[in-house]
Design a protein around this motif. Sequence first.
Motif, PDB file in Angstrom:
ATOM      1  N   TYR A 182       0.877  -1.174   0.000  1.00  0.00           N
ATOM      2  CA  TYR A 182       0.000   0.000   0.000  1.00  0.00           C
ATOM      3  C   TYR A 182       0.915   1.225   0.000  1.00  0.00           C
ATOM      4  O   TYR A 182       1.832   1.317   0.816  1.00  0.00           O
ATOM      5  CB  TYR A 182      -0.877   0.034   1.258  1.00  0.00           C
ATOM      6  CG  TYR A 182      -1.742  -1.185   1.433  1.00  0.00           C
ATOM      7  CD1 TYR A 182      -3.073  -1.185   1.043  1.00  0.00           C
ATOM      8  CD2 TYR A 182      -1.227  -2.350   1.999  1.00  0.00           C
ATOM      9  CE1 TYR A 182      -3.876  -2.307   1.209  1.00  0.00           C
ATOM     10  CE2 TYR A 182      -2.023  -3.476   2.165  1.00  0.00           C
ATOM     11  CZ  TYR A 182      -3.334  -3.449   1.772  1.00  0.00           C
ATOM     12  OH  TYR A 182      -4.124  -4.562   1.935  1.00  0.00           O
ATOM     13  N   TYR A 183       0.653   2.169  -0.902  1.00  0.00           N
ATOM     14  CA  TYR A 183       1.483   3.362  -1.050  1.00  0.00           C
ATOM     15  C   TYR A 183       0.687   4.601  -0.674  1.00  0.00           C
ATOM     16  O   TYR A 183      -0.500   4.696  -0.991  1.00  0.00           O
ATOM     17  CB  TYR A 183       1.998   3.464  -2.493  1.00  0.00           C
ATOM     18  CG  TYR A 183       2.844   2.282  -2.869  1.00  0.00           C
ATOM     19  CD1 TYR A 183       4.191   2.254  -2.529  1.00  0.00           C
ATOM     20  CD2 TYR A 183       2.299   1.182  -3.513  1.00  0.00           C
ATOM     21  CE1 TYR A 183       4.977   1.152  -2.854  1.00  0.00           C
ATOM     22  CE2 TYR A 183       3.073   0.080  -3.833  1.00  0.00           C
ATOM     23  CZ  TYR A 183       4.410   0.070  -3.497  1.00  0.00           C
ATOM     24  OH  TYR A 183       5.182  -1.011  -3.800  1.00  0.00           O
ATOM     25  N   HIS A 184       1.375   5.556  -0.019  1.00  0.00           N
ATOM     26  CA  HIS A 184       0.688   6.749   0.478  1.00  0.00           C
ATOM     27  C   HIS A 184       1.531   7.999   0.272  1.00  0.00           C
ATOM     28  O   HIS A 184       2.752   7.942   0.298  1.00  0.00           O
ATOM     29  CB  HIS A 184       0.405   6.591   1.976  1.00  0.00           C
ATOM     30  CG  HIS A 184      -0.362   5.353   2.287  1.00  0.00           C
ATOM     31  ND1 HIS A 184       0.246   4.190   2.677  1.00  0.00           N
ATOM     32  CD2 HIS A 184      -1.690   5.083   2.238  1.00  0.00           C
ATOM     33  CE1 HIS A 184      -0.664   3.252   2.869  1.00  0.00           C
ATOM     34  NE2 HIS A 184      -1.845   3.765   2.602  1.00  0.00           N
ATOM     35  N   LYS A 185       0.833   9.093   0.120  1.00  0.00           N
ATOM     36  CA  LYS A 185       1.498  10.388  -0.004  1.00  0.00           C
ATOM     37  C   LYS A 185       1.742  11.019   1.358  1.00  0.00           C
ATOM     38  O   LYS A 185       2.719  11.734   1.537  1.00  0.00           O
ATOM     39  CB  LYS A 185       0.663  11.335  -0.871  1.00  0.00           C
ATOM     40  CG  LYS A 185       0.649  10.927  -2.328  1.00  0.00           C
ATOM     41  CD  LYS A 185      -0.085  11.937  -3.182  1.00  0.00           C
ATOM     42  CE  LYS A 185       0.048  11.557  -4.650  1.00  0.00           C
ATOM     43  NZ  LYS A 185      -0.514  12.551  -5.541  1.00  0.00           N
ATOM     44  N   THR A 186       0.830  10.779   2.298  1.00  0.00           N
ATOM     45  CA  THR A 186       0.948  11.432   3.607  1.00  0.00           C
ATOM     46  C   THR A 186       1.036  10.408   4.731  1.00  0.00           C
ATOM     47  O   THR A 186       0.588   9.263   4.600  1.00  0.00           O
ATOM     48  CB  THR A 186      -0.264  12.345   3.886  1.00  0.00           C
ATOM     49  OG1 THR A 186      -1.430  11.528   4.049  1.00  0.00           O
ATOM     50  CG2 THR A 186      -0.455  13.363   2.776  1.00  0.00           C
ATOM     51  N   TYR A 187       1.588  10.859   5.834  1.00  0.00           N
ATOM     52  CA  TYR A 187       1.702  10.021   7.022  1.00  0.00           C
ATOM     53  C   TYR A 187       0.320   9.660   7.561  1.00  0.00           C
ATOM     54  O   TYR A 187       0.103   8.535   8.013  1.00  0.00           O
ATOM     55  CB  TYR A 187       2.528  10.743   8.086  1.00  0.00           C
ATOM     56  CG  TYR A 187       2.782   9.919   9.313  1.00  0.00           C
ATOM     57  CD1 TYR A 187       3.633   8.815   9.263  1.00  0.00           C
ATOM     58  CD2 TYR A 187       2.186  10.242  10.528  1.00  0.00           C
ATOM     59  CE1 TYR A 187       3.876   8.060  10.392  1.00  0.00           C
ATOM     60  CE2 TYR A 187       2.416   9.480  11.661  1.00  0.00           C
ATOM     61  CZ  TYR A 187       3.265   8.392  11.582  1.00  0.00           C
ATOM     62  OH  TYR A 187       3.500   7.637  12.705  1.00  0.00           O
ATOM     63  N   SER A 188      -0.614  10.581   7.479  1.00  0.00           N
ATOM     64  CA  SER A 188      -1.967  10.288   7.982  1.00  0.00           C
ATOM     65  C   SER A 188      -2.642   9.195   7.140  1.00  0.00           C
ATOM     66  O   SER A 188      -3.347   8.345   7.696  1.00  0.00           O
ATOM     67  CB  SER A 188      -2.828  11.549   8.040  1.00  0.00           C
ATOM     68  OG  SER A 188      -3.015  12.091   6.762  1.00  0.00           O
ATOM     69  N   GLN A 236      -1.072   5.967   8.312  1.00  0.00           N
ATOM     70  CA  GLN A 236      -1.602   5.554   9.621  1.00  0.00           C
ATOM     71  C   GLN A 236      -3.015   4.988   9.502  1.00  0.00           C
ATOM     72  O   GLN A 236      -3.372   4.039  10.199  1.00  0.00           O
ATOM     73  CB  GLN A 236      -1.565   6.723  10.605  1.00  0.00           C
ATOM     74  CG  GLN A 236      -0.157   7.121  11.017  1.00  0.00           C
ATOM     75  CD  GLN A 236       0.620   5.951  11.590  1.00  0.00           C
ATOM     76  OE1 GLN A 236       1.530   5.435  10.962  1.00  0.00           O
ATOM     77  NE2 GLN A 236       0.259   5.512  12.767  1.00  0.00           N
ATOM     78  N   LYS A 237      -3.822   5.542   8.615  1.00  0.00           N
ATOM     79  CA  LYS A 237      -5.180   5.045   8.400  1.00  0.00           C
ATOM     80  C   LYS A 237      -5.146   3.610   7.872  1.00  0.00           C
ATOM     81  O   LYS A 237      -5.895   2.744   8.335  1.00  0.00           O
ATOM     82  CB  LYS A 237      -5.921   5.962   7.420  1.00  0.00           C
ATOM     83  CG  LYS A 237      -7.361   5.578   7.187  1.00  0.00           C
ATOM     84  CD  LYS A 237      -8.047   6.555   6.238  1.00  0.00           C
ATOM     85  CE  LYS A 237      -9.465   6.100   5.956  1.00  0.00           C
ATOM     86  NZ  LYS A 237     -10.135   6.976   4.995  1.00  0.00           N
ATOM     87  N   THR A 238      -4.270   3.356   6.902  1.00  0.00           N
ATOM     88  CA  THR A 238      -4.143   1.998   6.363  1.00  0.00           C
ATOM     89  C   THR A 238      -3.645   1.040   7.434  1.00  0.00           C
ATOM     90  O   THR A 238      -4.170  -0.071   7.572  1.00  0.00           O
ATOM     91  CB  THR A 238      -3.201   1.978   5.143  1.00  0.00           C
ATOM     92  OG1 THR A 238      -3.774   2.781   4.114  1.00  0.00           O
ATOM     93  CG2 THR A 238      -2.977   0.566   4.632  1.00  0.00           C
ATOM     94  N   ILE A 239      -2.669   1.460   8.207  1.00  0.00           N
ATOM     95  CA  ILE A 239      -2.147   0.606   9.276  1.00  0.00           C
ATOM     96  C   ILE A 239      -3.248   0.262  10.270  1.00  0.00           C
ATOM     97  O   ILE A 239      -3.388  -0.897  10.673  1.00  0.00           O
ATOM     98  CB  ILE A 239      -0.950   1.282   9.979  1.00  0.00           C
ATOM     99  CG1 ILE A 239       0.258   1.290   9.036  1.00  0.00           C
ATOM    100  CG2 ILE A 239      -0.615   0.585  11.299  1.00  0.00           C
ATOM    101  CD1 ILE A 239       1.428   2.124   9.513  1.00  0.00           C
ATOM    102  N   LYS A 240      -4.053   1.247  10.626  1.00  0.00           N
ATOM    103  CA  LYS A 240      -5.158   0.999  11.564  1.00  0.00           C
ATOM    104  C   LYS A 240      -6.140  -0.023  10.982  1.00  0.00           C
ATOM    105  O   LYS A 240      -6.597  -0.934  11.680  1.00  0.00           O
ATOM    106  CB  LYS A 240      -5.869   2.309  11.892  1.00  0.00           C
ATOM    107  CG  LYS A 240      -6.918   2.179  12.964  1.00  0.00           C
ATOM    108  CD  LYS A 240      -7.499   3.533  13.340  1.00  0.00           C
ATOM    109  CE  LYS A 240      -8.529   3.366  14.435  1.00  0.00           C
ATOM    110  NZ  LYS A 240      -9.060   4.646  14.876  1.00  0.00           N
ATOM    111  N   GLN A 241      -6.457   0.127   9.697  1.00  0.00           N
ATOM    112  CA  GLN A 241      -7.366  -0.825   9.042  1.00  0.00           C
ATOM    113  C   GLN A 241      -6.764  -2.230   9.016  1.00  0.00           C
ATOM    114  O   GLN A 241      -7.470  -3.219   9.247  1.00  0.00           O
ATOM    115  CB  GLN A 241      -7.690  -0.365   7.619  1.00  0.00           C
ATOM    116  CG  GLN A 241      -8.574   0.854   7.562  1.00  0.00           C
ATOM    117  CD  GLN A 241      -8.700   1.430   6.157  1.00  0.00           C
ATOM    118  OE1 GLN A 241      -7.925   1.102   5.251  1.00  0.00           O
ATOM    119  NE2 GLN A 241      -9.673   2.312   5.971  1.00  0.00           N
TER     120      GLN A 241
END
Length: 155
Positions: free
Chosen positions: A128-134, A137-142
């Motif tokens: 999973y790739y993300h532009k922002t830390y938030s 963190q959302k993906t990690i929580k899921q």
Amino acid sequence: MIRESEKRITDAMFRRADEMGYSMNEILTMASIIQMEAGKSTSEMANVAAIFYNRLNSDDFATLGSSPTCYYGKSYKKDDGRYDTYKIKGLPPGPLCSPGIDAIKAALYPSEMDGYFYFVTDSNGKFYYHKTYSEQQKTIKQLQQGNNWVYEYFD
């Protein structure tokens, strides 16, 4: 190992490293980190490379932040932390493993992923790739809620 590397690393690869502003040692160091992060997932290696180059070239990141690098130096009695990319700026002084040709090619030809700085994998090896830390963190929580989270860095 050196002879095998000399067979596989071409003059064109040296030229590409030079075009990118890196020595072949730096490319092999990056490739080793890519190899450790992506494992057998060769299809993700160029994306992982892009994330790390984005971090290296961004003023917003003090360090590369690759989890496998924090363990490497700790295998030495007098670890000075120079391989731990959570603590040092830039690349470690040398490769952490013998990277495969796919990781080397990824280090030389990363994907175009402008603005992406984070990635995480789930317990099935999906990236999973993300532009922002938030977003990260959302993906990690899921993933944690779905019991699909694996995290290997222990400080």
